[in-house]
Design a protein around this motif. Structure first.
Motif, PDB file in Angstrom:
ATOM      1  N   VAL A 193      63.602  48.059   1.022  1.00 38.81           N
ATOM      2  CA  VAL A 193      64.925  48.286   0.436  1.00 38.81           C
ATOM      3  C   VAL A 193      65.861  47.149   0.842  1.00 38.81           C
ATOM      4  CG1 VAL A 193      66.928  49.821   0.385  1.00 38.81           C
ATOM      5  CG2 VAL A 193      64.616  50.789   0.399  1.00 38.81           C
ATOM      6  N   PRO A 194      66.417  46.423  -0.123  1.00 36.58           N
ATOM      7  CA  PRO A 194      67.377  45.375   0.223  1.00 36.58           C
ATOM      8  C   PRO A 194      68.663  45.996   0.766  1.00 36.58           C
ATOM      9  CG  PRO A 194      67.064  45.506  -2.163  1.00 36.58           C
ATOM     10  CD  PRO A 194      66.162  46.511  -1.550  1.00 36.58           C
ATOM     11  N   LEU A 195      69.137  45.479   1.884  1.00 42.40           N
ATOM     12  CA  LEU A 195      70.326  46.019   2.539  1.00 42.40           C
ATOM     13  C   LEU A 195      71.511  45.076   2.388  1.00 42.40           C
ATOM     14  CD1 LEU A 195      68.712  47.306   5.863  1.00 42.40           C
ATOM     15  CD2 LEU A 195      69.331  48.657   3.847  1.00 42.40           C
ATOM     16  N   ASP A 196      72.665  45.642   2.104  1.00 41.86           N
ATOM     17  CA  ASP A 196      73.926  44.897   2.056  1.00 41.86           C
ATOM     18  C   ASP A 196      74.750  45.290   3.269  1.00 41.86           C
ATOM     19  OD1 ASP A 196      73.447  43.665  -0.465  1.00 41.86           O
ATOM     20  OD2 ASP A 196      74.025  45.529  -1.468  1.00 41.86           O
ATOM     21  N   GLN A 197      75.177  44.288   4.031  1.00 43.25           N
ATOM     22  CA  GLN A 197      75.975  44.535   5.228  1.00 43.25           C
ATOM     23  C   GLN A 197      77.446  44.593   4.850  1.00 43.25           C
ATOM     24  OE1 GLN A 197      74.653  44.895   8.467  1.00 43.25           O
ATOM     25  NE2 GLN A 197      76.707  45.550   8.982  1.00 43.25           N
ATOM     26  N   SER A 198      78.152  45.601   5.377  1.00 37.83           N
ATOM     27  CA  SER A 198      79.593  45.676   5.160  1.00 37.83           C
ATOM     28  C   SER A 198      80.252  46.138   6.454  1.00 37.83           C
ATOM     29  CB  SER A 198      79.929  46.639   4.023  1.00 37.83           C
ATOM     30  OG  SER A 198      79.574  47.963   4.383  1.00 37.83           O
ATOM     31  N   SER A 199      81.509  45.743   6.635  1.00 39.21           N
ATOM     32  CA  SER A 199      82.265  46.183   7.802  1.00 39.21           C
ATOM     33  C   SER A 199      83.749  46.125   7.481  1.00 39.21           C
ATOM     34  CB  SER A 199      81.949  45.329   9.028  1.00 39.21           C
ATOM     35  OG  SER A 199      82.364  44.002   8.818  1.00 39.21           O
ATOM     36  N   GLU A 200      84.491  46.941   8.213  1.00 38.86           N
ATOM     37  CA  GLU A 200      85.942  46.966   8.058  1.00 38.86           C
ATOM     38  C   GLU A 200      86.534  47.323   9.414  1.00 38.86           C
ATOM     39  OE1 GLU A 200      89.319  46.185   6.122  1.00 38.86           O
ATOM     40  OE2 GLU A 200      87.396  46.132   5.094  1.00 38.86           O
ATOM     41  N   GLY A 201      87.304  46.424   9.976  1.00 38.59           N
ATOM     42  CA  GLY A 201      87.892  46.660  11.285  1.00 38.59           C
ATOM     43  C   GLY A 201      86.809  46.779  12.357  1.00 38.59           C
ATOM     44  N   THR A 202      87.118  47.527  13.402  1.00 40.60           N
ATOM     45  CA  THR A 202      86.185  47.676  14.514  1.00 40.60           C
ATOM     46  C   THR A 202      85.378  48.965  14.448  1.00 40.60           C
ATOM     47  OG1 THR A 202      87.900  48.708  15.885  1.00 40.60           O
ATOM     48  CG2 THR A 202      87.642  46.311  16.061  1.00 40.60           C
ATOM     49  N   ARG A 203      85.733  49.903  13.566  1.00 43.42           N
ATOM     50  CA  ARG A 203      85.068  51.208  13.510  1.00 43.42           C
ATOM     51  C   ARG A 203      83.978  51.305  12.459  1.00 43.42           C
ATOM     52  NH1 ARG A 203      88.894  55.609  12.237  1.00 43.42           N
ATOM     53  NH2 ARG A 203      87.077  56.875  12.688  1.00 43.42           N
ATOM     54  N   PHE A 204      84.159  50.625  11.333  1.00 45.15           N
ATOM     55  CA  PHE A 204      83.274  50.817  10.189  1.00 45.15           C
ATOM     56  C   PHE A 204      82.338  49.628  10.010  1.00 45.15           C
ATOM     57  CE2 PHE A 204      87.174  53.161   9.346  1.00 45.15           C
ATOM     58  CZ  PHE A 204      86.669  54.422   9.096  1.00 45.15           C
ATOM     59  N   ALA A 205      81.025  49.900  10.035  1.00 44.80           N
ATOM     60  CA  ALA A 205      80.031  48.857   9.782  1.00 44.80           C
ATOM     61  C   ALA A 205      78.698  49.534   9.491  1.00 44.80           C
ATOM     62  CB  ALA A 205      79.891  47.924  10.980  1.00 44.80           C
ATOM     63  N   ALA A 206      78.016  49.038   8.462  1.00 43.26           N
ATOM     64  CA  ALA A 206      76.701  49.577   8.123  1.00 43.26           C
ATOM     65  C   ALA A 206      75.979  48.595   7.217  1.00 43.26           C
ATOM     66  CB  ALA A 206      76.827  50.926   7.429  1.00 43.26           C
ATOM     67  N   ALA A 207      74.678  48.665   7.270  1.00 38.92           N
ATOM     68  CA  ALA A 207      73.836  48.001   6.272  1.00 38.92           C
ATOM     69  C   ALA A 207      73.343  49.124   5.370  1.00 38.92           C
ATOM     70  CB  ALA A 207      72.678  47.288   6.946  1.00 38.92           C
ATOM     71  N   THR A 208      73.553  48.965   4.065  1.00 39.26           N
ATOM     72  CA  THR A 208      73.249  50.035   3.116  1.00 39.26           C
ATOM     73  C   THR A 208      72.441  49.488   1.955  1.00 39.26           C
ATOM     74  OG1 THR A 208      75.347  51.090   3.680  1.00 39.26           O
ATOM     75  CG2 THR A 208      74.273  51.830   1.669  1.00 39.26           C
ATOM     76  N   GLY A 209      71.458  50.262   1.530  1.00 42.13           N
ATOM     77  CA  GLY A 209      70.644  49.886   0.383  1.00 42.13           C
ATOM     78  C   GLY A 209      70.415  51.064  -0.544  1.00 42.13           C
ATOM     79  N   GLU A 210      70.988  50.986  -1.746  1.00 42.48           N
ATOM     80  CA  GLU A 210      70.762  52.009  -2.770  1.00 42.48           C
ATOM     81  C   GLU A 210      69.352  51.796  -3.315  1.00 42.48           C
ATOM     82  OE1 GLU A 210      72.945  54.314  -4.226  1.00 42.48           O
ATOM     83  OE2 GLU A 210      74.694  53.801  -3.007  1.00 42.48           O
ATOM     84  N   PHE A 211      68.531  52.829  -3.297  1.00 42.47           N
ATOM     85  CA  PHE A 211      67.174  52.632  -3.795  1.00 42.47           C
ATOM     86  C   PHE A 211      66.736  53.656  -4.834  1.00 42.47           C
ATOM     87  CE2 PHE A 211      66.641  55.209   0.008  1.00 42.47           C
ATOM     88  CZ  PHE A 211      65.712  56.166  -0.369  1.00 42.47           C
ATOM     89  N   GLY A 212      67.526  54.667  -5.104  1.00 42.32           N
ATOM     90  CA  GLY A 212      67.181  55.635  -6.146  1.00 42.32           C
ATOM     91  C   GLY A 212      66.975  54.965  -7.494  1.00 42.32           C
ATOM     92  N   VAL A 213      67.876  54.050  -7.838  1.00 38.38           N
ATOM     93  CA  VAL A 213      67.767  53.362  -9.134  1.00 38.38           C
ATOM     94  C   VAL A 213      66.548  52.454  -9.183  1.00 38.38           C
ATOM     95  CG1 VAL A 213      70.215  53.517  -9.718  1.00 38.38           C
ATOM     96  CG2 VAL A 213      69.401  51.587  -8.384  1.00 38.38           C
ATOM     97  N   LEU A 214      66.122  51.913  -8.022  1.00 39.22           N
ATOM     98  CA  LEU A 214      64.913  51.082  -8.000  1.00 39.22           C
ATOM     99  C   LEU A 214      63.675  51.895  -8.362  1.00 39.22           C
ATOM    100  CD1 LEU A 214      65.531  49.032  -4.713  1.00 39.22           C
ATOM    101  CD2 LEU A 214      65.945  48.310  -7.080  1.00 39.22           C
ATOM    102  N   LEU A 215      63.765  53.219  -8.125  1.00 40.25           N
ATOM    103  CA  LEU A 215      62.668  54.125  -8.462  1.00 40.25           C
ATOM    104  C   LEU A 215      62.868  54.784  -9.823  1.00 40.25           C
ATOM    105  CD1 LEU A 215      62.302  55.763  -4.940  1.00 40.25           C
ATOM    106  CD2 LEU A 215      60.632  54.274  -6.054  1.00 40.25           C
ATOM    107  N   GLY A 216      63.896  54.350 -10.556  1.00 34.27           N
ATOM    108  CA  GLY A 216      64.160  54.915 -11.884  1.00 34.27           C
ATOM    109  C   GLY A 216      64.877  56.248 -11.843  1.00 34.27           C
TER     110      GLY A 216
END
Length: 165
Positions: A10-33
């Motif tokens: 699953v390709p992951l996109d890194q995002s963060s905001e300030g010091t509290r919010f950060a995650a690598a997230t990958g939507e994969f439902g659509v990759l499976l149709g």
């Protein structure tokens, strides 16, 4: 479209905001149709959370914890969780937020029903997000999408009713 997908792919996109919010997230439902079923992998480092405290008014969510541990903020409760737990967030129920309070990386899969509309309420800030798609799904092709803070008003407030003429 794939019919088998390993989470390691699953390709992951890194995002963060300030010091509290950060995650690598990958939507994969659509990759499976799967367009009616949202599925996303989240990887959250210790001390971080992926999203603000919120609740959906039309979309159910379920989170399957793959590894790590943390605290599930659900309404007024703070509930500990660990690998193998499933966390529930029914539409219109309490607000929710997953916080990595553990000492290692937290990995979980978020599942949701993708509808043509959703209203998301951000309870700490008082913001509201509305996304509606006349066709398809609200996340991919909303025909209306906006967010902000609401000002309470009556049904006819601000409308030209012709009464002042």
């Amino acid at each position: 479209m794939k019919v088998i997908l390993n989470l390691d792919e699953v390709p992951l996109d890194q995002s963060s905001e300030g010091t509290r919010f950060a995650a690598a997230t990958g939507e994969f439902g659509v990759l499976l149709g799967l367009f009616g079923l949202g599925a996303a992998l989240h990887v959250v480092q210790p001390g971080k959370t992926a999203t603000p405290f919120h609740r959906h008014h039309t979309s159910d969510e379920m989170f399957l914890v793959l590894s790590g541990s943390g605290t599930y903020r659900y309404g007024e409760d703070r509930l500990p969780f660990r690998a193998g737990d499933c966390l529930s967030a029914p539409a219109g129920a309490e607000g929710h937020q997953i916080i990595n309070t553990g000492t290692e990386e937290l990995r979980y899969v978020a599942f949701s029903n993708n509808t043509n509309a959703d209203v998301v309420e951000y309870l700490d800030s008082g913001r509201i997000r509305v996304d509606v798609g006349a066709v398809g799904h609200h996340r991919e092709n909303a025909t209306f999408g906006a967010g902000g803070k609401l000002t309470p008003m009556g049904y006819w407030d601000g409308e030209d009713t012709g009464a002042d003429k």
